[in-house]
Design an enzyme around this catalytic site. Sequence first.
Site, PDB file in Angstrom:
ATOM      1  N   TYR A   1       0.860  -1.179   0.000  1.00  0.00           N
ATOM      2  CA  TYR A   1       0.000   0.000   0.000  1.00  0.00           C
ATOM      3  C   TYR A   1       0.895   1.227   0.000  1.00  0.00           C
ATOM      4  O   TYR A   1       1.886   1.273   0.743  1.00  0.00           O
ATOM      5  CB  TYR A   1      -0.877  -0.001   1.261  1.00  0.00           C
ATOM      6  CG  TYR A   1      -1.733   1.235   1.423  1.00  0.00           C
ATOM      7  CD1 TYR A   1      -3.033   1.266   0.919  1.00  0.00           C
ATOM      8  CD2 TYR A   1      -1.247   2.376   2.071  1.00  0.00           C
ATOM      9  CE1 TYR A   1      -3.825   2.386   1.047  1.00  0.00           C
ATOM     10  CE2 TYR A   1      -2.023   3.510   2.205  1.00  0.00           C
ATOM     11  CZ  TYR A   1      -3.310   3.513   1.697  1.00  0.00           C
ATOM     12  OH  TYR A   1      -4.096   4.623   1.830  1.00  0.00           O
TER      13      TYR A   1
ATOM     14  N   GLU B   1      -3.465   7.603  -3.897  1.00  0.00           N
ATOM     15  CA  GLU B   1      -3.405   6.310  -3.217  1.00  0.00           C
ATOM     16  C   GLU B   1      -3.200   5.201  -4.236  1.00  0.00           C
ATOM     17  O   GLU B   1      -3.939   5.111  -5.208  1.00  0.00           O
ATOM     18  CB  GLU B   1      -4.704   6.074  -2.446  1.00  0.00           C
ATOM     19  CG  GLU B   1      -4.690   4.798  -1.619  1.00  0.00           C
ATOM     20  CD  GLU B   1      -6.048   4.512  -1.003  1.00  0.00           C
ATOM     21  OE1 GLU B   1      -6.176   4.647   0.225  1.00  0.00           O
ATOM     22  OE2 GLU B   1      -6.976   4.168  -1.754  1.00  0.00           O
TER      23      GLU B   1
END
Length: 401
Positions: free
Chosen positions: A112, A200
Amino acid sequence: MKIHEFQARQLLASAGIPVPHGTMVTTVEEAHTAARALFAGGSKMAVVKAQVHAGGRGKAGFVKVVKSIDDAVAAAKFMLSHRMVSPQTPPDGLAVGRLLIADAVEIAHEYYAAVLVDRTQGTNTLIASAEGGVEIEKVAATRPDAIIRVALDPIAGLRPFQARAVALALGFRGKALGQAVSVLSKLCALQHMTDASLVEVNPLVLTPPSDIHPDGQVMAIDAKFAFDDNALFRHPDIAAMHDPAEENPAEIRAQEFGLSYVALDGNIGCLVNGAGLAMSTMDIIKLHGGEPANFLDVGGSATEEAVTEAFRIILSDGRVQGVLVNIFGGIMQCDRIARAIVGAAQTIGFRVPLVVRLEGTNVAEARKILEAARANIPSMQTATDLSDAAKKIVDAVCTHA
Ligand code: GDP
Ligand code: MN
Protein backbone atom coordinates in the site's frame (compact mmCIF):
# COMPACT_ATOMS: atom_id res chain seq x y z
CA MET A 1 -12.60 16.46 -7.33
CA LYS A 2 -12.05 12.75 -7.87
CA ILE A 3 -11.08 11.00 -11.09
CA HIS A 4 -11.44 7.47 -12.41
CA GLU A 5 -8.80 4.79 -12.08
CA PHE A 6 -8.05 4.80 -15.83
CA GLN A 7 -7.31 8.54 -15.59
CA ALA A 8 -5.27 8.06 -12.42
CA ARG A 9 -3.22 5.42 -14.24
CA GLN A 10 -2.52 7.96 -17.01
CA LEU A 11 -1.17 10.43 -14.42
CA LEU A 12 1.00 7.75 -12.80
CA ALA A 13 2.34 6.64 -16.18
CA SER A 14 3.13 10.22 -17.18
CA ALA A 15 5.17 10.54 -13.99
CA GLY A 16 7.17 7.45 -14.96
CA ILE A 17 5.53 4.99 -12.57
CA PRO A 18 5.09 1.55 -14.18
CA VAL A 19 1.42 0.78 -14.89
CA PRO A 20 0.04 -2.14 -16.93
CA HIS A 21 -1.42 -1.24 -20.32
CA GLY A 22 -5.19 -0.72 -20.40
CA THR A 23 -8.13 0.76 -22.32
CA MET A 24 -11.29 2.46 -21.08
CA VAL A 25 -14.51 1.22 -22.69
CA THR A 26 -18.19 2.01 -22.31
CA THR A 27 -19.92 -0.88 -24.11
CA VAL A 28 -19.71 -4.68 -24.25
CA GLU A 29 -18.64 -4.44 -27.91
CA GLU A 30 -15.75 -2.13 -27.05
CA ALA A 31 -14.81 -4.45 -24.18
CA HIS A 32 -14.69 -7.32 -26.66
CA THR A 33 -12.41 -5.38 -29.02
CA ALA A 34 -10.12 -4.28 -26.19
CA ALA A 35 -9.85 -7.79 -24.73
CA ARG A 36 -9.17 -9.29 -28.18
CA ALA A 37 -6.37 -6.76 -28.71
CA LEU A 38 -4.81 -7.57 -25.32
CA PHE A 39 -4.82 -11.34 -25.83
CA ALA A 40 -3.65 -10.96 -29.44
CA GLY A 41 -0.79 -8.81 -28.15
CA GLY A 42 0.45 -11.69 -25.98
CA SER A 43 -1.29 -11.10 -22.64
CA LYS A 44 -2.05 -14.30 -20.74
CA MET A 45 -4.49 -12.61 -18.35
CA ALA A 46 -6.61 -9.50 -18.45
CA VAL A 47 -8.52 -7.67 -15.77
CA VAL A 48 -11.95 -6.07 -16.19
CA LYS A 49 -12.53 -3.24 -13.71
CA ALA A 50 -15.60 -1.07 -13.10
CA GLN A 51 -14.73 2.63 -13.25
CA VAL A 52 -16.71 4.34 -10.51
CA HIS A 53 -15.68 6.85 -7.87
CA ALA A 54 -15.77 4.29 -5.08
CA GLY A 55 -13.48 1.56 -3.82
CA GLY A 56 -14.17 -1.94 -2.57
CA ARG A 57 -14.72 -3.09 -6.14
CA GLY A 58 -12.74 -6.30 -5.77
CA LYS A 59 -14.92 -7.64 -2.95
CA ALA A 60 -18.09 -6.46 -4.70
CA GLY A 61 -17.22 -8.56 -7.79
CA PHE A 62 -16.45 -5.56 -9.99
CA VAL A 63 -12.76 -6.40 -10.54
CA LYS A 64 -12.42 -9.65 -12.47
CA VAL A 65 -9.19 -11.28 -13.60
CA VAL A 66 -9.94 -13.29 -16.75
CA LYS A 67 -8.02 -15.70 -18.99
CA SER A 68 -10.07 -15.52 -22.18
CA ILE A 69 -11.87 -13.04 -24.38
CA ASP A 70 -15.20 -14.77 -23.59
CA ASP A 71 -14.69 -14.38 -19.84
CA ALA A 72 -13.73 -10.73 -20.33
CA VAL A 73 -16.94 -10.12 -22.30
CA ALA A 74 -19.05 -11.93 -19.69
CA ALA A 75 -17.51 -9.82 -16.91
CA ALA A 76 -18.08 -6.64 -18.92
CA LYS A 77 -21.71 -7.59 -19.55
CA PHE A 78 -22.30 -8.22 -15.86
CA MET A 79 -20.65 -5.00 -14.69
CA LEU A 80 -22.37 -2.73 -17.21
CA SER A 81 -25.80 -4.11 -16.30
CA HIS A 82 -25.56 -4.22 -12.49
CA ARG A 83 -25.19 -1.51 -9.88
CA MET A 84 -22.10 -1.87 -7.74
CA VAL A 85 -22.72 -1.98 -4.01
CA SER A 86 -19.77 -1.73 -1.63
CA PRO A 87 -19.18 -0.18 1.81
CA GLN A 88 -18.03 2.94 -0.07
CA THR A 89 -21.20 3.38 -2.21
CA PRO A 90 -24.71 4.54 -1.27
CA PRO A 91 -26.91 1.60 -0.12
CA ASP A 92 -28.49 1.28 -3.58
CA GLY A 93 -25.06 1.26 -5.22
CA LEU A 94 -23.67 3.04 -8.27
CA ALA A 95 -24.42 2.51 -11.95
CA VAL A 96 -21.36 1.45 -13.94
CA GLY A 97 -20.94 3.25 -17.26
CA ARG A 98 -17.24 2.71 -17.88
CA LEU A 99 -14.84 -0.18 -17.61
CA LEU A 100 -11.09 -0.52 -17.74
CA ILE A 101 -9.84 -3.52 -19.68
CA ALA A 102 -6.21 -3.91 -18.69
CA ASP A 103 -3.32 -6.26 -18.88
CA ALA A 104 -3.36 -8.31 -15.67
CA VAL A 105 -0.10 -8.99 -13.89
CA GLU A 106 0.97 -11.85 -11.68
CA ILE A 107 1.37 -10.72 -8.11
CA ALA A 108 4.11 -11.85 -5.73
CA HIS A 109 3.16 -9.30 -3.06
CA GLU A 110 0.67 -6.45 -2.55
CA TYR A 111 1.80 -3.21 -0.87
CA TYR A 112 0.00 0.00 0.00
CA ALA A 113 1.34 3.48 -0.79
CA ALA A 114 -0.41 6.83 -0.44
CA VAL A 115 0.47 10.48 -0.15
CA LEU A 116 -2.05 12.74 1.52
CA VAL A 117 -2.50 16.01 3.33
CA ASP A 118 -2.29 15.19 7.02
CA ARG A 119 -4.23 18.02 8.65
CA THR A 120 -3.27 17.18 12.24
CA GLN A 121 0.44 17.14 11.35
CA GLY A 122 0.13 20.06 8.96
CA THR A 123 2.20 18.24 6.34
CA ASN A 124 1.96 16.12 3.26
CA THR A 125 2.56 12.60 4.47
CA LEU A 126 3.67 9.38 2.78
CA ILE A 127 1.84 6.35 4.11
CA ALA A 128 3.04 2.88 3.19
CA SER A 129 2.48 -0.69 4.26
CA ALA A 130 3.70 -4.12 3.28
CA GLU A 131 0.15 -5.35 3.88
CA GLY A 132 -1.65 -3.72 0.99
CA GLY A 133 -4.65 -5.02 -0.91
CA VAL A 134 -8.32 -5.19 -0.13
CA GLU A 135 -7.89 -5.56 3.66
CA ILE A 136 -5.94 -2.33 4.26
CA GLU A 137 -8.72 -0.70 6.34
CA LYS A 138 -8.66 -3.69 8.70
CA VAL A 139 -4.86 -3.53 8.97
CA ALA A 140 -4.98 0.20 9.74
CA ALA A 141 -7.61 -0.35 12.44
CA THR A 142 -6.14 -3.38 14.16
CA ARG A 143 -2.38 -3.13 13.55
CA PRO A 144 -1.31 0.50 13.25
CA ASP A 145 2.32 -0.62 13.65
CA ALA A 146 2.09 -2.20 10.16
CA ILE A 147 1.65 1.27 8.65
CA ILE A 148 4.66 3.50 7.96
CA ARG A 149 4.13 7.27 8.04
CA VAL A 150 6.67 9.83 6.87
CA ALA A 151 6.00 13.56 7.09
CA LEU A 152 7.25 15.28 3.93
CA ASP A 153 9.28 18.45 3.94
CA PRO A 154 7.23 21.13 2.15
CA ILE A 155 10.15 22.09 -0.09
CA ALA A 156 12.38 19.02 -0.32
CA GLY A 157 9.50 16.52 -0.46
CA LEU A 158 10.51 12.91 0.10
CA ARG A 159 14.29 12.93 0.51
CA PRO A 160 16.26 10.08 -1.11
CA PHE A 161 17.35 8.60 2.26
CA GLN A 162 13.72 8.58 3.41
CA ALA A 163 12.57 6.85 0.22
CA ARG A 164 15.25 4.21 0.72
CA ALA A 165 14.38 3.69 4.39
CA VAL A 166 10.69 3.22 3.55
CA ALA A 167 11.41 0.83 0.66
CA LEU A 168 13.71 -1.23 2.90
CA ALA A 169 11.15 -1.27 5.71
CA LEU A 170 8.55 -2.52 3.22
CA GLY A 171 10.90 -5.42 2.48
CA PHE A 172 12.10 -4.54 -1.04
CA ARG A 173 15.51 -6.02 -1.86
CA GLY A 174 17.86 -6.39 -4.81
CA LYS A 175 16.86 -4.66 -8.04
CA ALA A 176 13.31 -4.18 -6.77
CA LEU A 177 14.63 -1.85 -4.05
CA GLY A 178 15.75 0.77 -6.56
CA GLN A 179 12.40 0.50 -8.38
CA ALA A 180 10.46 0.98 -5.15
CA VAL A 181 12.57 4.03 -4.21
CA SER A 182 11.86 5.50 -7.64
CA VAL A 183 8.10 4.80 -7.45
CA LEU A 184 7.76 6.28 -3.94
CA SER A 185 9.71 9.41 -4.89
CA LYS A 186 7.69 9.92 -8.07
CA LEU A 187 4.44 9.41 -6.18
CA CYS A 188 5.33 12.15 -3.67
CA ALA A 189 6.43 14.52 -6.43
CA LEU A 190 3.22 13.85 -8.37
CA GLN A 191 1.00 14.58 -5.36
CA HIS A 192 2.76 17.90 -4.88
CA MET A 193 2.76 18.84 -8.56
CA THR A 194 -0.94 18.10 -9.12
CA ASP A 195 -2.21 19.75 -5.90
CA ALA A 196 -3.75 16.42 -4.95
CA SER A 197 -5.13 16.05 -1.45
CA LEU A 198 -4.80 12.29 -1.88
CA VAL A 199 -2.87 9.94 -4.13
CA GLU A 200 -3.41 6.31 -3.22
CA VAL A 201 -1.96 3.22 -4.86
CA ASN A 202 -3.49 0.06 -3.43
CA PRO A 203 -2.15 -2.34 -4.31
CA LEU A 204 1.32 -1.38 -5.38
CA VAL A 205 2.57 -4.79 -6.45
CA LEU A 206 5.79 -6.70 -6.85
CA THR A 207 5.56 -9.20 -9.71
CA PRO A 208 7.29 -12.59 -9.56
CA PRO A 209 10.88 -12.78 -10.93
CA SER A 210 11.13 -12.90 -14.73
CA ASP A 211 13.92 -12.78 -17.32
CA ILE A 212 13.67 -9.01 -17.70
CA HIS A 213 13.10 -8.40 -13.99
CA PRO A 214 15.05 -11.03 -12.04
CA ASP A 215 13.91 -9.54 -8.71
CA GLY A 216 10.38 -8.76 -9.93
CA GLN A 217 8.86 -5.49 -11.11
CA VAL A 218 7.23 -2.83 -8.94
CA MET A 219 3.95 -1.67 -10.52
CA ALA A 220 0.82 0.28 -9.63
CA ILE A 221 -2.33 -1.70 -10.45
CA ASP A 222 -4.92 0.50 -8.75
CA ALA A 223 -4.88 4.24 -8.17
CA LYS A 224 -7.08 6.89 -6.69
CA PHE A 225 -6.68 10.68 -6.70
CA ALA A 226 -8.57 13.48 -4.98
CA PHE A 227 -7.73 17.04 -5.93
CA ASP A 228 -8.13 20.31 -4.12
CA ASP A 229 -10.96 22.00 -6.08
CA ASN A 230 -9.53 25.42 -5.29
CA ALA A 231 -6.33 24.56 -7.15
CA LEU A 232 -7.98 23.09 -10.25
CA PHE A 233 -7.64 26.35 -12.16
CA ARG A 234 -3.91 25.62 -12.22
CA HIS A 235 -4.51 22.22 -13.85
CA PRO A 236 -6.84 22.49 -16.84
CA ASP A 237 -5.76 19.01 -18.00
CA ILE A 238 -6.91 17.51 -14.69
CA ALA A 239 -10.06 19.65 -14.52
CA ALA A 240 -10.96 18.22 -17.95
CA MET A 241 -11.04 14.73 -16.39
CA HIS A 242 -14.12 15.65 -14.37
CA ASP A 243 -16.96 13.15 -14.90
CA PRO A 244 -20.36 14.68 -14.04
CA ALA A 245 -21.94 11.19 -14.24
CA GLU A 246 -20.23 10.41 -10.93
CA GLU A 247 -21.73 13.36 -9.06
CA ASN A 248 -24.93 13.24 -7.04
CA PRO A 249 -27.56 14.63 -9.50
CA ALA A 250 -29.21 16.61 -6.70
CA GLU A 251 -25.89 18.30 -5.93
CA ILE A 252 -25.45 19.30 -9.57
CA ARG A 253 -28.98 20.68 -9.80
CA ALA A 254 -28.44 22.62 -6.58
CA GLN A 255 -25.19 24.09 -7.93
CA GLU A 256 -26.98 25.31 -11.04
CA PHE A 257 -29.28 27.36 -8.82
CA GLY A 258 -26.44 28.64 -6.61
CA LEU A 259 -27.50 26.44 -3.72
CA SER A 260 -25.28 24.09 -1.81
CA TYR A 261 -26.62 20.63 -1.13
CA VAL A 262 -25.09 17.94 1.05
CA ALA A 263 -26.60 14.44 1.12
CA LEU A 264 -26.62 12.58 4.44
CA ASP A 265 -28.02 9.26 5.64
CA GLY A 266 -31.20 10.10 7.60
CA ASN A 267 -34.80 11.00 6.73
CA ILE A 268 -35.27 14.68 7.64
CA GLY A 269 -34.68 17.18 4.85
CA CYS A 270 -33.27 20.51 6.06
CA LEU A 271 -33.60 23.84 4.33
CA VAL A 272 -31.40 26.42 6.00
CA ASN A 273 -29.39 29.52 5.26
CA GLY A 274 -25.70 29.57 6.08
CA ALA A 275 -23.29 26.75 6.87
CA GLY A 276 -23.19 27.56 10.59
CA LEU A 277 -26.96 27.36 10.92
CA ALA A 278 -26.88 24.12 8.91
CA MET A 279 -24.45 22.58 11.40
CA SER A 280 -26.45 23.63 14.44
CA THR A 281 -29.69 22.48 12.81
CA MET A 282 -28.19 19.04 12.24
CA ASP A 283 -26.85 18.91 15.80
CA ILE A 284 -30.18 19.78 17.32
CA ILE A 285 -32.09 17.29 15.14
CA LYS A 286 -29.71 14.58 16.30
CA LEU A 287 -30.04 15.76 19.90
CA HIS A 288 -33.76 15.14 19.65
CA GLY A 289 -33.26 11.66 18.22
CA GLY A 290 -33.67 12.42 14.49
CA GLU A 291 -31.31 12.00 11.53
CA PRO A 292 -30.94 14.58 8.75
CA ALA A 293 -31.33 13.27 5.16
CA ASN A 294 -29.53 16.27 3.73
CA PHE A 295 -29.10 19.93 4.15
CA LEU A 296 -29.74 22.50 1.53
CA ASP A 297 -28.17 25.85 2.18
CA VAL A 298 -29.98 28.60 0.26
CA GLY A 299 -27.47 31.24 1.37
CA GLY A 300 -28.40 34.87 1.59
CA SER A 301 -29.27 35.93 -1.91
CA ALA A 302 -31.26 33.05 -3.41
CA THR A 303 -34.31 34.12 -5.41
CA GLU A 304 -37.79 32.81 -4.73
CA GLU A 305 -37.37 30.61 -7.79
CA ALA A 306 -34.14 29.13 -6.40
CA VAL A 307 -35.75 28.49 -3.01
CA THR A 308 -38.66 26.75 -4.73
CA GLU A 309 -36.10 24.62 -6.59
CA ALA A 310 -34.51 23.88 -3.21
CA PHE A 311 -37.81 22.41 -2.02
CA ARG A 312 -38.10 20.43 -5.24
CA ILE A 313 -34.65 18.92 -4.66
CA ILE A 314 -35.41 18.02 -1.05
CA LEU A 315 -38.83 16.57 -1.83
CA SER A 316 -37.57 14.50 -4.76
CA ASP A 317 -35.40 12.50 -2.34
CA GLY A 318 -37.43 9.35 -1.62
CA ARG A 319 -35.88 8.98 1.82
CA VAL A 320 -37.17 12.33 3.06
CA GLN A 321 -40.02 11.77 5.51
CA GLY A 322 -40.16 15.28 6.87
CA VAL A 323 -38.82 18.74 6.09
CA LEU A 324 -37.46 21.26 8.54
CA VAL A 325 -37.11 24.85 7.39
CA ASN A 326 -34.81 26.80 9.66
CA ILE A 327 -34.07 30.31 8.43
CA PHE A 328 -32.50 33.19 10.22
CA GLY A 329 -33.18 36.05 7.89
CA GLY A 330 -30.38 38.55 7.67
CA ILE A 331 -29.76 39.27 4.03
CA MET A 332 -32.28 36.55 3.18
CA GLN A 333 -35.75 37.91 3.73
CA CYS A 334 -38.15 35.60 5.53
CA ASP A 335 -41.08 36.58 3.30
CA ARG A 336 -39.20 35.25 0.27
CA ILE A 337 -38.91 31.87 1.99
CA ALA A 338 -42.59 32.00 2.96
CA ARG A 339 -43.61 32.72 -0.64
CA ALA A 340 -41.43 29.85 -1.84
CA ILE A 341 -43.08 27.51 0.68
CA VAL A 342 -46.51 28.53 -0.59
CA GLY A 343 -45.34 28.15 -4.19
CA ALA A 344 -43.79 24.74 -3.49
CA ALA A 345 -47.00 23.59 -1.81
CA GLN A 346 -48.91 24.52 -4.96
CA THR A 347 -46.52 23.21 -7.60
CA ILE A 348 -44.94 20.24 -5.82
CA GLY A 349 -47.05 19.58 -2.73
CA PHE A 350 -45.76 18.62 0.71
CA ARG A 351 -46.53 14.90 0.97
CA VAL A 352 -44.58 14.80 4.24
CA PRO A 353 -44.70 16.81 7.48
CA LEU A 354 -43.20 20.29 7.28
CA VAL A 355 -41.99 22.36 10.23
CA VAL A 356 -41.09 25.99 9.67
CA ARG A 357 -39.04 28.18 11.93
CA LEU A 358 -38.39 31.68 10.64
CA GLU A 359 -36.71 34.58 12.41
CA GLY A 360 -35.23 37.88 11.29
CA THR A 361 -35.80 40.26 8.41
CA ASN A 362 -39.46 40.59 7.34
CA VAL A 363 -40.58 37.80 9.68
CA ALA A 364 -43.96 39.44 10.44
CA GLU A 365 -44.75 39.60 6.74
CA ALA A 366 -43.63 35.98 6.35
CA ARG A 367 -45.89 34.77 9.16
CA LYS A 368 -48.85 36.52 7.54
CA ILE A 369 -48.16 34.79 4.22
CA LEU A 370 -47.92 31.36 5.86
CA GLU A 371 -51.02 31.97 8.03
CA ALA A 372 -53.03 32.90 4.95
CA ALA A 373 -51.92 29.73 3.15
CA ARG A 374 -52.26 27.38 6.12
CA ALA A 375 -55.39 25.66 4.77
CA ASN A 376 -53.50 24.70 1.60
CA ILE A 377 -50.53 23.23 3.48
CA PRO A 378 -52.11 20.81 5.97
CA SER A 379 -48.82 19.10 6.81
CA MET A 380 -47.26 22.40 8.00
CA GLN A 381 -46.52 23.33 11.60
CA THR A 382 -44.74 26.47 12.69
CA ALA A 383 -42.18 26.58 15.49
CA THR A 384 -41.14 29.27 17.92
CA ASP A 385 -37.46 28.41 18.20
CA LEU A 386 -34.92 25.87 17.03
CA SER A 387 -35.50 23.34 19.87
CA ASP A 388 -39.25 23.53 19.35
CA ALA A 389 -38.73 23.04 15.61
CA ALA A 390 -36.44 20.03 16.04
CA LYS A 391 -38.83 18.39 18.52
CA LYS A 392 -41.81 18.93 16.23
CA ILE A 393 -40.17 17.54 13.10
CA VAL A 394 -38.75 14.48 14.91
CA ASP A 395 -42.19 13.75 16.44
CA ALA A 396 -43.96 14.31 13.14
CA VAL A 397 -41.58 12.02 11.24
CA CYS A 398 -41.99 9.26 13.86
CA THR A 399 -45.79 9.48 13.64
CA HIS A 400 -45.75 9.78 9.85
CA ALA A 401 -43.41 6.79 9.28
P1 GDP B 1 -10.53 -2.20 -5.34
O1 GDP B 1 -11.06 -3.45 -4.70
O2 GDP B 1 -11.62 -1.27 -5.76
O3 GDP B 1 -9.50 -1.52 -4.50
O4 GDP B 1 -9.83 -2.67 -6.73
P2 GDP B 1 -8.31 -3.13 -7.04
O5 GDP B 1 -7.94 -2.61 -8.36
O6 GDP B 1 -7.38 -2.79 -5.93
O7 GDP B 1 -8.44 -4.70 -7.16
C1 GDP B 1 -8.77 -5.52 -6.06
C2 GDP B 1 -7.90 -6.75 -6.02
O8 GDP B 1 -8.01 -7.48 -7.23
C3 GDP B 1 -6.41 -6.45 -5.88
O9 GDP B 1 -6.03 -6.25 -4.54
C4 GDP B 1 -5.78 -7.69 -6.48
O10 GDP B 1 -5.69 -8.71 -5.50
C5 GDP B 1 -6.80 -8.12 -7.54
N1 GDP B 1 -6.29 -7.66 -8.84
C6 GDP B 1 -6.51 -6.48 -9.45
N2 GDP B 1 -5.80 -6.36 -10.59
C7 GDP B 1 -5.10 -7.52 -10.70
C8 GDP B 1 -4.15 -8.02 -11.65
O11 GDP B 1 -3.78 -7.37 -12.65
N3 GDP B 1 -3.66 -9.26 -11.43
C9 GDP B 1 -4.00 -10.01 -10.35
N4 GDP B 1 -3.42 -11.21 -10.19
N5 GDP B 1 -4.87 -9.58 -9.42
C10 GDP B 1 -5.41 -8.33 -9.59
MN1 MN C 1 -7.54 -1.09 -4.62
